[in-house]
Design an enzyme around this catalytic site. Structure first.
Site, PDB file in Angstrom:
ATOM      1  CE  LYS A  63      -4.441  -1.516   1.794  1.00 20.85           C
ATOM      2  NZ  LYS A  63      -4.299  -2.895   1.414  1.00 20.85           N
ATOM      3  CG  ASN A 182     -12.906  -1.907   7.248  1.00 18.71           C
ATOM      4  OD1 ASN A 182     -13.436  -0.863   6.906  1.00 18.71           O
ATOM      5  ND2 ASN A 182     -12.201  -2.022   8.370  1.00 18.71           N
ATOM      6  CD  GLU A 222     -11.097  -2.542  -3.486  1.00 17.20           C
ATOM      7  OE1 GLU A 222     -11.238  -1.988  -2.371  1.00 17.20           O
ATOM      8  OE2 GLU A 222     -11.178  -3.761  -3.663  1.00 17.20           O
ATOM      9  CD  GLU A 235      -7.274  -2.750  -1.206  1.00 18.53           C
ATOM     10  OE1 GLU A 235      -6.213  -3.045  -0.635  1.00 18.53           O
ATOM     11  OE2 GLU A 235      -8.353  -3.305  -0.951  1.00 18.53           O
TER      12      GLU A 235
END
Length: 560
Positions: A63, A182, A222, A235
Protein backbone atom coordinates in the site's frame (compact mmCIF):
# COMPACT_ATOMS: atom_id res chain seq x y z
CA UNK A 1 2.73 -27.84 -7.06
CA UNK A 2 -0.68 -26.64 -8.27
CA UNK A 3 -0.94 -25.44 -11.85
CA UNK A 4 -4.00 -24.06 -13.63
CA UNK A 5 -3.66 -24.17 -17.40
CA UNK A 6 -5.87 -23.42 -20.38
CA UNK A 7 -4.49 -24.34 -23.79
CA UNK A 8 -7.12 -22.95 -26.17
CA UNK A 9 -10.02 -20.54 -26.21
CA UNK A 10 -12.39 -23.49 -26.71
CA UNK A 11 -11.58 -24.59 -23.17
CA UNK A 12 -12.29 -21.18 -21.63
CA UNK A 13 -15.79 -22.08 -20.42
CA UNK A 14 -14.66 -25.28 -18.72
CA UNK A 15 -11.61 -23.46 -17.40
CA UNK A 16 -13.90 -20.85 -15.86
CA UNK A 17 -15.65 -23.59 -13.87
CA UNK A 18 -12.42 -25.34 -12.89
CA UNK A 19 -10.86 -22.05 -11.83
CA UNK A 20 -13.54 -21.28 -9.26
CA UNK A 21 -13.63 -24.85 -7.97
CA UNK A 22 -9.89 -24.68 -7.40
CA UNK A 23 -9.71 -21.09 -6.17
CA UNK A 24 -10.25 -21.75 -2.40
CA UNK A 25 -7.59 -24.49 -2.52
CA UNK A 26 -5.24 -22.24 -4.49
CA UNK A 27 -5.61 -19.38 -2.03
CA UNK A 28 -4.99 -21.67 0.95
CA UNK A 29 -1.90 -23.17 -0.71
CA UNK A 30 -0.46 -19.76 -1.58
CA UNK A 31 -0.95 -18.49 1.98
CA UNK A 32 0.43 -21.70 3.48
CA UNK A 33 3.69 -21.45 1.56
CA UNK A 34 3.83 -17.62 1.53
CA UNK A 35 3.88 -17.84 -2.28
CA UNK A 36 4.99 -14.84 -4.31
CA UNK A 37 4.76 -15.24 -8.10
CA UNK A 38 8.04 -15.46 -9.95
CA UNK A 39 8.16 -15.52 -13.70
CA UNK A 40 11.51 -17.25 -14.05
CA UNK A 41 10.55 -20.77 -12.82
CA UNK A 42 7.31 -20.61 -14.82
CA UNK A 43 9.12 -19.56 -17.99
CA UNK A 44 11.73 -22.29 -17.59
CA UNK A 45 8.97 -24.90 -17.32
CA UNK A 46 6.99 -23.53 -20.23
CA UNK A 47 4.13 -22.35 -18.01
CA UNK A 48 2.39 -19.00 -18.48
CA UNK A 49 0.91 -17.36 -15.40
CA UNK A 50 -2.67 -16.20 -16.05
CA UNK A 51 -2.47 -12.82 -14.38
CA UNK A 52 -0.23 -9.76 -14.12
CA UNK A 53 3.54 -10.01 -13.88
CA UNK A 54 5.58 -10.00 -10.68
CA UNK A 55 6.33 -6.28 -10.74
CA UNK A 56 2.68 -5.23 -10.83
CA UNK A 57 1.67 -7.70 -8.09
CA UNK A 58 4.43 -6.56 -5.77
CA UNK A 59 3.97 -2.85 -6.48
CA UNK A 60 0.22 -2.84 -5.98
CA UNK A 61 0.36 -5.35 -3.12
CA UNK A 62 2.31 -2.85 -1.02
CA UNK A 63 0.00 0.00 0.00
CA UNK A 64 2.87 2.39 0.65
CA UNK A 65 4.49 1.81 -2.74
CA UNK A 66 1.13 1.74 -4.55
CA UNK A 67 0.13 5.10 -3.08
CA UNK A 68 3.39 6.68 -4.24
CA UNK A 69 2.93 5.19 -7.71
CA UNK A 70 -0.65 6.48 -7.79
CA UNK A 71 0.53 10.01 -6.94
CA UNK A 72 3.10 9.89 -9.75
CA UNK A 73 0.37 8.69 -12.15
CA UNK A 74 -1.78 11.75 -11.23
CA UNK A 75 -4.33 9.59 -9.40
CA UNK A 76 -6.20 11.23 -6.53
CA UNK A 77 -4.91 9.91 -3.18
CA UNK A 78 -6.01 10.25 0.44
CA UNK A 79 -3.91 12.66 2.55
CA UNK A 80 -1.71 10.84 5.05
CA UNK A 81 1.72 9.54 6.08
CA UNK A 82 3.31 7.51 3.29
CA UNK A 83 6.15 6.01 5.31
CA UNK A 84 6.25 3.00 7.63
CA UNK A 85 4.92 3.67 11.15
CA UNK A 86 7.52 2.39 13.62
CA UNK A 87 5.62 2.07 16.89
CA UNK A 88 2.50 3.13 18.79
CA UNK A 89 4.03 6.41 19.95
CA UNK A 90 4.88 7.43 16.40
CA UNK A 91 1.38 6.35 15.32
CA UNK A 92 -0.14 8.77 17.85
CA UNK A 93 2.16 11.60 16.74
CA UNK A 94 1.31 11.06 13.06
CA UNK A 95 -2.40 10.76 13.79
CA UNK A 96 -2.36 14.08 15.62
CA UNK A 97 -0.57 15.74 12.71
CA UNK A 98 -3.05 14.38 10.16
CA UNK A 99 -6.04 15.09 12.39
CA UNK A 100 -8.58 12.58 13.73
CA UNK A 101 -10.20 10.39 12.61
CA UNK A 102 -7.46 8.34 10.92
CA UNK A 103 -7.28 4.94 9.26
CA UNK A 104 -4.51 2.54 10.32
CA UNK A 105 -3.81 0.06 7.53
CA UNK A 106 -1.52 -2.86 6.84
CA UNK A 107 0.87 -2.00 4.03
CA UNK A 108 0.59 -5.50 2.57
CA UNK A 109 -3.07 -5.83 3.49
CA UNK A 110 -6.36 -6.31 1.75
CA UNK A 111 -9.90 -7.49 2.38
CA UNK A 112 -10.23 -5.39 5.53
CA UNK A 113 -7.53 -7.33 7.38
CA UNK A 114 -5.08 -5.25 9.41
CA UNK A 115 -7.34 -2.20 9.22
CA UNK A 116 -8.61 -0.05 12.11
CA UNK A 117 -10.29 3.37 12.46
CA UNK A 118 -9.03 5.54 15.34
CA UNK A 119 -10.82 8.60 16.71
CA UNK A 120 -8.37 9.42 19.53
CA UNK A 121 -4.93 8.56 20.96
CA UNK A 122 -6.14 5.51 22.89
CA UNK A 123 -7.82 3.98 19.83
CA UNK A 124 -4.67 4.72 17.81
CA UNK A 125 -2.50 2.74 20.22
CA UNK A 126 -4.97 -0.14 20.31
CA UNK A 127 -5.41 -0.03 16.54
CA UNK A 128 -1.64 -0.11 16.00
CA UNK A 129 -1.38 -3.24 18.17
CA UNK A 130 -4.23 -5.15 16.54
CA UNK A 131 -3.45 -4.06 12.98
CA UNK A 132 0.22 -5.03 13.22
CA UNK A 133 -0.71 -8.42 14.69
CA UNK A 134 -3.31 -9.09 11.99
CA UNK A 135 -0.93 -7.93 9.27
CA UNK A 136 1.86 -10.21 10.48
CA UNK A 137 -0.53 -13.15 10.76
CA UNK A 138 -2.29 -12.63 7.43
CA UNK A 139 0.52 -11.36 5.20
CA UNK A 140 3.79 -12.06 7.02
CA UNK A 141 4.39 -8.30 6.99
CA UNK A 142 3.53 -6.09 9.98
CA UNK A 143 4.29 -2.71 8.35
CA UNK A 144 1.55 -0.12 8.80
CA UNK A 145 0.63 3.24 7.30
CA UNK A 146 -1.75 5.94 8.50
CA UNK A 147 -3.99 8.18 6.43
CA UNK A 148 -6.93 10.50 6.91
CA UNK A 149 -10.21 8.64 7.40
CA UNK A 150 -12.84 9.81 4.94
CA UNK A 151 -15.97 9.78 7.09
CA UNK A 152 -19.19 8.38 5.60
CA UNK A 153 -17.84 7.70 2.08
CA UNK A 154 -18.96 5.34 -0.63
CA UNK A 155 -16.68 2.49 -1.66
CA UNK A 156 -16.68 2.22 -5.46
CA UNK A 157 -14.26 0.13 -7.51
CA UNK A 158 -13.36 0.24 -11.19
CA UNK A 159 -12.75 -2.97 -13.14
CA UNK A 160 -9.79 -2.67 -15.51
CA UNK A 161 -8.51 -4.94 -18.25
CA UNK A 162 -5.10 -4.51 -19.89
CA UNK A 163 -2.97 -6.45 -22.38
CA UNK A 164 0.75 -6.75 -23.05
CA UNK A 165 0.55 -4.21 -25.89
CA UNK A 166 -0.08 -1.09 -23.76
CA UNK A 167 -3.84 -1.26 -24.27
CA UNK A 168 -6.10 -0.84 -21.24
CA UNK A 169 -9.84 -0.43 -20.65
CA UNK A 170 -12.06 0.47 -17.70
CA UNK A 171 -15.15 -1.74 -17.53
CA UNK A 172 -17.36 0.54 -15.44
CA UNK A 173 -17.81 0.38 -11.68
CA UNK A 174 -19.07 -1.78 -8.85
CA UNK A 175 -20.60 -0.21 -5.74
CA UNK A 176 -19.50 -2.06 -2.60
CA UNK A 177 -20.44 0.37 0.16
CA UNK A 178 -22.51 -2.12 2.21
CA UNK A 179 -19.78 -3.49 4.47
CA UNK A 180 -19.26 -5.15 7.83
CA UNK A 181 -15.85 -4.69 9.47
CA UNK A 182 -14.51 -3.50 6.09
CA UNK A 183 -15.69 -6.72 4.45
CA UNK A 184 -17.99 -6.26 1.45
CA UNK A 185 -21.49 -7.66 2.02
CA UNK A 186 -23.60 -6.47 -0.93
CA UNK A 187 -22.29 -5.23 -4.29
CA UNK A 188 -24.00 -3.93 -7.38
CA UNK A 189 -23.09 -2.74 -10.85
CA UNK A 190 -23.40 -0.02 -11.87
CA UNK A 191 -23.54 2.47 -8.97
CA UNK A 192 -26.64 4.59 -8.37
CA UNK A 193 -24.36 7.50 -7.41
CA UNK A 194 -22.00 8.06 -10.30
CA UNK A 195 -22.79 10.32 -13.23
CA UNK A 196 -21.11 9.78 -16.63
CA UNK A 197 -18.45 12.43 -16.03
CA UNK A 198 -17.39 11.05 -12.62
CA UNK A 199 -17.46 7.50 -13.99
CA UNK A 200 -15.19 8.52 -16.87
CA UNK A 201 -12.78 10.39 -14.59
CA UNK A 202 -12.48 7.43 -12.23
CA UNK A 203 -12.07 5.04 -15.13
CA UNK A 204 -9.36 7.13 -16.76
CA UNK A 205 -7.40 7.39 -13.51
CA UNK A 206 -7.73 3.62 -12.97
CA UNK A 207 -6.34 2.99 -16.46
CA UNK A 208 -3.53 5.50 -15.87
CA UNK A 209 -2.47 3.58 -12.77
CA UNK A 210 -2.63 0.25 -14.60
CA UNK A 211 -0.41 1.60 -17.37
CA UNK A 212 2.01 3.12 -14.85
CA UNK A 213 2.83 -0.37 -13.52
CA UNK A 214 2.63 -1.99 -16.97
CA UNK A 215 -0.34 -4.03 -15.81
CA UNK A 216 -1.61 -6.85 -18.03
CA UNK A 217 -4.71 -8.91 -17.11
CA UNK A 218 -7.91 -8.15 -15.21
CA UNK A 219 -7.64 -6.06 -12.05
CA UNK A 220 -9.62 -3.75 -9.81
CA UNK A 221 -8.80 -0.21 -8.68
CA UNK A 222 -10.72 0.74 -5.54
CA UNK A 223 -11.75 4.28 -4.59
CA UNK A 224 -13.46 6.07 -1.72
CA UNK A 225 -15.99 8.65 -2.95
CA UNK A 226 -17.34 11.44 -0.75
CA UNK A 227 -20.76 13.11 -0.88
CA UNK A 228 -19.52 15.69 -3.39
CA UNK A 229 -18.21 12.97 -5.73
CA UNK A 230 -14.58 13.64 -4.93
CA UNK A 231 -12.79 10.29 -5.20
CA UNK A 232 -9.55 8.98 -3.71
CA UNK A 233 -7.42 5.93 -4.57
CA UNK A 234 -7.65 3.19 -1.96
CA UNK A 235 -5.86 0.16 -3.39
CA UNK A 236 -5.51 -2.03 -6.46
CA UNK A 237 -6.36 -5.72 -6.39
CA UNK A 238 -4.10 -7.52 -8.86
CA UNK A 239 -6.41 -10.45 -9.43
CA UNK A 240 -9.87 -11.49 -10.52
CA UNK A 241 -12.21 -10.67 -7.63
CA UNK A 242 -15.15 -12.81 -6.55
CA UNK A 243 -17.55 -10.02 -7.52
CA UNK A 244 -16.43 -9.94 -11.15
CA UNK A 245 -19.62 -11.68 -12.48
CA UNK A 246 -21.75 -8.56 -11.90
CA UNK A 247 -19.40 -6.65 -14.20
CA UNK A 248 -19.71 -9.45 -16.74
CA UNK A 249 -23.51 -9.19 -16.51
CA UNK A 250 -23.67 -5.51 -17.45
CA UNK A 251 -20.85 -5.49 -20.02
CA UNK A 252 -21.25 -8.89 -21.68
CA UNK A 253 -17.50 -9.60 -21.40
CA UNK A 254 -16.17 -12.91 -20.09
CA UNK A 255 -13.28 -11.69 -17.92
CA UNK A 256 -11.75 -15.12 -17.44
CA UNK A 257 -11.64 -15.64 -21.19
CA UNK A 258 -10.07 -12.19 -21.62
CA UNK A 259 -7.44 -13.02 -18.96
CA UNK A 260 -6.53 -16.19 -20.84
CA UNK A 261 -6.24 -14.30 -24.13
CA UNK A 262 -4.04 -11.63 -22.52
CA UNK A 263 -1.80 -14.30 -20.96
CA UNK A 264 -1.46 -15.92 -24.40
CA UNK A 265 -0.27 -12.59 -25.81
CA UNK A 266 -3.33 -11.49 -27.80
CA UNK A 267 -4.26 -7.78 -27.85
CA UNK A 268 -7.60 -6.67 -26.41
CA UNK A 269 -10.52 -7.14 -28.80
CA UNK A 270 -12.48 -4.11 -27.59
CA UNK A 271 -12.16 -0.33 -27.54
CA UNK A 272 -13.32 1.90 -24.69
CA UNK A 273 -16.31 3.09 -26.74
CA UNK A 274 -17.43 -0.55 -27.08
CA UNK A 275 -17.96 -1.07 -23.34
CA UNK A 276 -21.67 -0.77 -22.49
CA UNK A 277 -23.81 -0.68 -19.36
CA UNK A 278 -26.71 -3.02 -20.04
CA UNK A 279 -29.06 -3.71 -17.14
CA UNK A 280 -28.19 -4.08 -13.47
CA UNK A 281 -26.59 -6.81 -11.40
CA UNK A 282 -26.44 -7.45 -7.64
CA UNK A 283 -24.24 -9.79 -5.60
CA UNK A 284 -24.85 -10.81 -2.00
CA UNK A 285 -21.77 -12.09 -0.22
CA UNK A 286 -22.02 -14.37 2.80
CA UNK A 287 -19.42 -13.79 5.54
CA UNK A 288 -18.27 -16.60 7.81
CA UNK A 289 -17.19 -14.25 10.60
CA UNK A 290 -20.31 -14.65 12.69
CA UNK A 291 -21.33 -16.02 16.04
CA UNK A 292 -22.49 -19.59 15.58
CA UNK A 293 -20.42 -20.21 12.47
CA UNK A 294 -18.31 -23.36 12.31
CA UNK A 295 -16.25 -22.55 9.23
CA UNK A 296 -12.61 -23.61 9.54
CA UNK A 297 -10.24 -20.83 10.58
CA UNK A 298 -7.97 -21.67 7.66
CA UNK A 299 -10.39 -20.46 4.97
CA UNK A 300 -11.36 -17.01 3.75
CA UNK A 301 -14.48 -15.43 5.30
CA UNK A 302 -16.66 -15.72 2.21
CA UNK A 303 -18.22 -19.13 1.73
CA UNK A 304 -20.92 -18.37 -0.82
CA UNK A 305 -22.08 -15.78 -3.32
CA UNK A 306 -25.42 -15.15 -5.03
CA UNK A 307 -25.81 -13.02 -8.15
CA UNK A 308 -28.96 -11.73 -9.85
CA UNK A 309 -29.38 -9.68 -13.03
CA UNK A 310 -32.23 -7.60 -14.38
CA UNK A 311 -33.01 -5.09 -17.08
CA UNK A 312 -32.93 -2.43 -14.38
CA UNK A 313 -32.09 -2.12 -10.67
CA UNK A 314 -35.64 -2.78 -9.47
CA UNK A 315 -35.82 -6.07 -11.38
CA UNK A 316 -32.37 -7.17 -10.18
CA UNK A 317 -33.31 -6.46 -6.54
CA UNK A 318 -36.67 -8.21 -6.89
CA UNK A 319 -34.94 -11.30 -8.25
CA UNK A 320 -32.40 -11.13 -5.41
CA UNK A 321 -35.21 -10.99 -2.85
CA UNK A 322 -36.85 -14.09 -4.35
CA UNK A 323 -33.53 -15.90 -4.69
CA UNK A 324 -32.61 -15.28 -1.03
CA UNK A 325 -35.97 -16.68 0.07
CA UNK A 326 -35.20 -19.82 -1.92
CA UNK A 327 -31.55 -20.12 -0.82
CA UNK A 328 -31.23 -23.29 1.24
CA UNK A 329 -28.17 -23.43 3.53
CA UNK A 330 -27.85 -25.98 6.31
CA UNK A 331 -25.15 -26.70 8.88
CA UNK A 332 -23.67 -23.22 9.18
CA UNK A 333 -24.85 -19.85 10.43
CA UNK A 334 -25.39 -17.43 7.56
CA UNK A 335 -26.41 -13.84 6.96
CA UNK A 336 -29.33 -14.28 4.56
CA UNK A 337 -31.65 -12.42 6.92
CA UNK A 338 -29.34 -9.39 6.94
CA UNK A 339 -28.85 -9.48 3.17
CA UNK A 340 -32.59 -9.65 2.53
CA UNK A 341 -33.32 -6.82 4.94
CA UNK A 342 -30.61 -4.63 3.37
CA UNK A 343 -31.86 -4.96 -0.21
CA UNK A 344 -35.45 -4.01 0.72
CA UNK A 345 -34.52 -1.21 3.14
CA UNK A 346 -35.83 2.17 1.89
CA UNK A 347 -32.39 3.80 2.17
CA UNK A 348 -30.78 1.10 0.05
CA UNK A 349 -33.61 1.10 -2.50
CA UNK A 350 -33.21 4.88 -2.83
CA UNK A 351 -29.42 4.50 -3.24
CA UNK A 352 -28.76 6.49 -0.06
CA UNK A 353 -25.85 4.38 1.15
CA UNK A 354 -22.27 4.66 2.41
CA UNK A 355 -19.74 2.48 4.21
CA UNK A 356 -21.54 3.43 7.45
CA UNK A 357 -24.89 2.03 6.28
CA UNK A 358 -24.91 -1.02 8.55
CA UNK A 359 -23.74 0.81 11.72
CA UNK A 360 -26.23 3.62 11.06
CA UNK A 361 -29.24 1.42 10.32
CA UNK A 362 -28.45 -1.25 12.91
CA UNK A 363 -26.55 0.57 15.71
CA UNK A 364 -27.23 -2.27 18.15
CA UNK A 365 -26.56 -4.99 15.62
CA UNK A 366 -28.98 -6.79 13.31
CA UNK A 367 -31.51 -8.88 15.23
CA UNK A 368 -33.74 -10.06 12.41
CA UNK A 369 -37.33 -9.24 11.55
CA UNK A 370 -40.49 -9.93 13.51
CA UNK A 371 -43.78 -10.45 11.75
CA UNK A 372 -47.08 -11.81 13.03
CA UNK A 373 -47.51 -13.45 9.66
CA UNK A 374 -44.74 -15.83 10.74
CA UNK A 375 -47.42 -17.89 12.48
CA UNK A 376 -49.11 -18.64 9.21
CA UNK A 377 -46.31 -20.83 7.93
CA UNK A 378 -46.67 -23.34 10.77
CA UNK A 379 -50.37 -23.99 10.30
CA UNK A 380 -50.15 -27.17 8.22
CA UNK A 381 -47.59 -28.74 10.55
CA UNK A 382 -49.98 -28.39 13.46
CA UNK A 383 -53.15 -29.10 11.49
CA UNK A 384 -51.84 -32.43 10.28
CA UNK A 385 -52.21 -33.75 13.84
CA UNK A 386 -55.87 -32.71 14.19
CA UNK A 387 -59.06 -33.76 12.44
CA UNK A 388 -61.13 -30.67 13.22
CA UNK A 389 -62.45 -27.73 11.25
CA UNK A 390 -61.95 -25.16 14.01
CA UNK A 391 -59.50 -25.03 16.89
CA UNK A 392 -57.44 -22.75 19.13
CA UNK A 393 -53.67 -22.78 19.39
CA UNK A 394 -51.08 -21.11 21.59
CA UNK A 395 -47.89 -19.95 19.82
CA UNK A 396 -44.77 -18.97 21.74
CA UNK A 397 -42.28 -16.76 19.91
CA UNK A 398 -39.45 -15.12 21.82
CA UNK A 399 -40.83 -13.69 25.05
CA UNK A 400 -44.39 -13.48 23.73
CA UNK A 401 -47.29 -15.92 23.70
CA UNK A 402 -50.07 -15.46 21.15
CA UNK A 403 -53.54 -16.98 20.81
CA UNK A 404 -54.28 -18.17 17.29
CA UNK A 405 -57.70 -19.26 16.00
CA UNK A 406 -57.74 -21.38 12.85
CA UNK A 407 -60.71 -22.36 10.66
CA UNK A 408 -60.66 -24.83 7.78
CA UNK A 409 -62.44 -23.44 4.71
CA UNK A 410 -61.63 -26.27 2.33
CA UNK A 411 -58.98 -24.95 -0.05
CA UNK A 412 -57.82 -22.28 2.41
CA UNK A 413 -57.42 -21.68 6.12
CA UNK A 414 -58.65 -18.59 7.94
CA UNK A 415 -56.16 -17.55 10.61
CA UNK A 416 -56.88 -14.93 13.29
CA UNK A 417 -53.99 -13.50 15.34
CA UNK A 418 -54.61 -10.65 17.78
CA UNK A 419 -57.67 -9.49 15.86
CA UNK A 420 -55.97 -9.70 12.45
CA UNK A 421 -57.60 -12.13 10.01
CA UNK A 422 -55.77 -13.63 7.04
CA UNK A 423 -56.49 -16.30 4.45
CA UNK A 424 -53.76 -18.85 3.78
CA UNK A 425 -53.52 -21.60 1.16
CA UNK A 426 -53.32 -25.07 2.66
CA UNK A 427 -50.75 -26.63 0.33
CA UNK A 428 -47.67 -27.82 2.21
CA UNK A 429 -45.03 -30.37 1.28
CA UNK A 430 -43.17 -31.55 4.37
CA UNK A 431 -40.73 -33.54 2.20
CA UNK A 432 -39.35 -30.37 0.64
CA UNK A 433 -37.04 -27.87 2.39
CA UNK A 434 -38.99 -25.11 0.65
CA UNK A 435 -42.73 -24.53 0.93
CA UNK A 436 -44.81 -22.03 -1.00
CA UNK A 437 -47.83 -20.38 0.61
CA UNK A 438 -50.13 -17.58 -0.45
CA UNK A 439 -51.14 -15.13 2.29
CA UNK A 440 -54.03 -12.87 1.26
CA UNK A 441 -52.88 -13.13 -2.33
CA UNK A 442 -49.18 -12.55 -1.57
CA UNK A 443 -46.85 -15.42 -2.45
CA UNK A 444 -44.20 -16.34 0.11
CA UNK A 445 -41.51 -19.02 0.31
CA UNK A 446 -40.88 -20.57 3.72
CA UNK A 447 -38.29 -23.06 4.94
CA UNK A 448 -39.04 -25.55 7.71
CA UNK A 449 -35.68 -26.23 9.36
CA UNK A 450 -36.73 -28.61 12.15
CA UNK A 451 -39.67 -29.74 14.28
CA UNK A 452 -40.32 -32.22 17.07
CA UNK A 453 -43.21 -33.93 18.89
CA UNK A 454 -43.11 -31.38 21.71
CA UNK A 455 -44.33 -28.62 19.40
CA UNK A 456 -40.94 -26.97 18.87
CA UNK A 457 -40.50 -25.72 15.32
CA UNK A 458 -37.70 -23.81 13.63
CA UNK A 459 -38.59 -22.01 10.41
CA UNK A 460 -37.02 -19.46 8.08
CA UNK A 461 -39.30 -16.68 6.85
CA UNK A 462 -38.19 -13.57 4.91
CA UNK A 463 -34.60 -14.67 5.55
CA UNK A 464 -34.92 -14.75 9.34
CA UNK A 465 -34.89 -17.93 11.44
CA UNK A 466 -37.64 -18.16 14.07
CA UNK A 467 -37.91 -20.71 16.87
CA UNK A 468 -41.49 -21.28 17.94
CA UNK A 469 -43.47 -23.60 20.15
CA UNK A 470 -46.99 -24.43 19.00
CA UNK A 471 -49.41 -26.10 21.42
CA UNK A 472 -53.12 -26.64 21.76
CA UNK A 473 -54.80 -24.34 24.27
CA UNK A 474 -55.02 -27.18 26.82
CA UNK A 475 -51.40 -28.26 26.37
CA UNK A 476 -50.28 -24.64 26.79
CA UNK A 477 -52.19 -24.32 30.08
CA UNK A 478 -50.59 -27.53 31.41
CA UNK A 479 -47.07 -26.67 30.20
CA UNK A 480 -46.61 -24.07 32.95
CA UNK A 481 -46.37 -26.94 35.44
CA UNK A 482 -43.42 -28.49 33.58
CA UNK A 483 -40.00 -27.75 35.18
CA UNK A 484 -37.57 -25.75 33.03
CA UNK A 485 -33.87 -26.37 32.69
CA UNK A 486 -31.81 -23.83 34.60
CA UNK A 487 -29.99 -21.33 32.40
CA UNK A 488 -26.21 -21.34 32.76
CA UNK A 489 -24.72 -18.21 34.35
CA UNK A 490 -22.39 -17.05 31.61
CA UNK A 491 -21.15 -13.92 33.38
CA UNK A 492 -18.58 -15.94 35.34
CA UNK A 493 -17.18 -17.81 32.36
CA UNK A 494 -15.69 -16.85 29.04
CA UNK A 495 -16.18 -19.22 26.10
CA UNK A 496 -14.82 -18.87 22.60
CA UNK A 497 -17.56 -17.47 20.33
CA UNK A 498 -15.94 -19.03 17.27
CA UNK A 499 -13.20 -21.48 16.25
CA UNK A 500 -9.83 -19.79 16.11
CA UNK A 501 -6.33 -19.45 17.49
CA UNK A 502 -5.44 -17.84 20.81
CA UNK A 503 -3.16 -14.88 20.10
CA UNK A 504 -2.73 -13.56 23.64
CA UNK A 505 -3.99 -14.17 27.18
CA UNK A 506 -3.95 -11.08 29.39
CA UNK A 507 -4.79 -12.62 32.79
CA UNK A 508 -3.69 -15.40 35.13
CA UNK A 509 -5.36 -17.16 38.09
CA UNK A 510 -5.74 -14.80 41.05
CA UNK A 511 -5.84 -11.60 38.97
CA UNK A 512 -8.60 -9.08 39.64
CA UNK A 513 -10.41 -7.98 36.49
CA UNK A 514 -12.95 -5.24 35.80
CA UNK A 515 -16.07 -5.47 33.65
CA UNK A 516 -15.10 -4.78 30.04
CA UNK A 517 -11.41 -5.58 30.58
CA UNK A 518 -9.66 -7.55 27.83
CA UNK A 519 -9.18 -11.17 28.86
CA UNK A 520 -7.72 -12.67 25.71
CA UNK A 521 -7.48 -12.23 21.94
CA UNK A 522 -8.75 -14.82 19.47
CA UNK A 523 -7.81 -14.79 15.80
CA UNK A 524 -10.47 -16.12 13.41
CA UNK A 525 -10.48 -15.67 9.64
CA UNK A 526 -7.25 -13.66 10.02
CA UNK A 527 -9.08 -11.04 12.14
CA UNK A 528 -8.18 -10.22 15.74
CA UNK A 529 -11.09 -10.37 18.22
CA UNK A 530 -10.71 -8.98 21.74
CA UNK A 531 -12.75 -10.93 24.32
CA UNK A 532 -13.69 -9.06 27.49
CA UNK A 533 -14.93 -9.82 31.00
CA UNK A 534 -18.71 -9.70 31.45
CA UNK A 535 -18.33 -8.64 35.09
CA UNK A 536 -15.73 -7.66 37.68
CA UNK A 537 -14.15 -10.43 39.76
CA UNK A 538 -11.15 -12.63 40.46
CA UNK A 539 -9.79 -15.05 37.87
CA UNK A 540 -10.41 -18.61 39.09
CA UNK A 541 -8.83 -20.55 36.21
CA UNK A 542 -7.38 -20.04 32.75
CA UNK A 543 -7.94 -22.90 30.30
CA UNK A 544 -6.05 -21.61 27.27
CA UNK A 545 -2.67 -20.20 26.30
CA UNK A 546 -1.23 -18.28 23.39
CA UNK A 547 -0.71 -20.40 20.29
CA UNK A 548 -3.46 -22.91 21.04
CA UNK A 549 -6.35 -23.61 18.70
CA UNK A 550 -9.81 -23.46 20.26
CA UNK A 551 -13.23 -24.49 19.03
CA UNK A 552 -16.54 -22.73 19.23
CA UNK A 553 -17.87 -22.87 22.80
CA UNK A 554 -14.57 -23.97 24.38
CA UNK A 555 -14.12 -22.72 27.96
CA UNK A 556 -11.34 -20.13 28.07
CA UNK A 557 -11.45 -18.40 31.48
CA UNK A 558 -13.45 -18.79 34.70
CA UNK A 559 -14.12 -16.08 37.31
CA UNK A 560 -14.93 -16.69 40.98
Amino acid sequence: TLRVLAHTEKESSNFHQRFFLCKPIMNSCLRMFNFKPSLSPQASEGVTFIGPDTHAIQAMGDKIESKLLAKNAKVNTIPGFDGVVKDADEAVRIAREIGYPVMIKASAGGGGKGMRIAWDDEETREGFRFSSQEAASSFGDDRLLIEKFIDNPRHIEIQVLADKHDNALWLNERECSIQRRNQKVVEEAPSTFLDPDTRRAMGEQAVALAKAVKYSSAGTVEFLVDSKKNFYFLEMNTRLQVEHPITECITGLDLVQEMIRVAKGYPLRHKQADIPINGWAVECVDSGIQEGSDISIYYDPMISKLITYGSDRAEALQRMEEALDNYVIRGVTHNIALLREVIIHPRFVQGNISTKFLPDVYPDGFKGLFSLKIFLCVKEISLAKLDLNNWELSVQLGDGTYSVTVSNNGSTFSVEVDGMKLNVTNEWNLASPLSSVTIDGTHRTIQCLSRDAAGNISIQFLGTVYKLRILTKLAAELSKYMPEKAVEDTTSILRSPMPGAVVAVSVKPGDLVSEGQEICVIEAMKMQNSLIAAKSGKVKAVHCKAGETVGEGDLLVELE
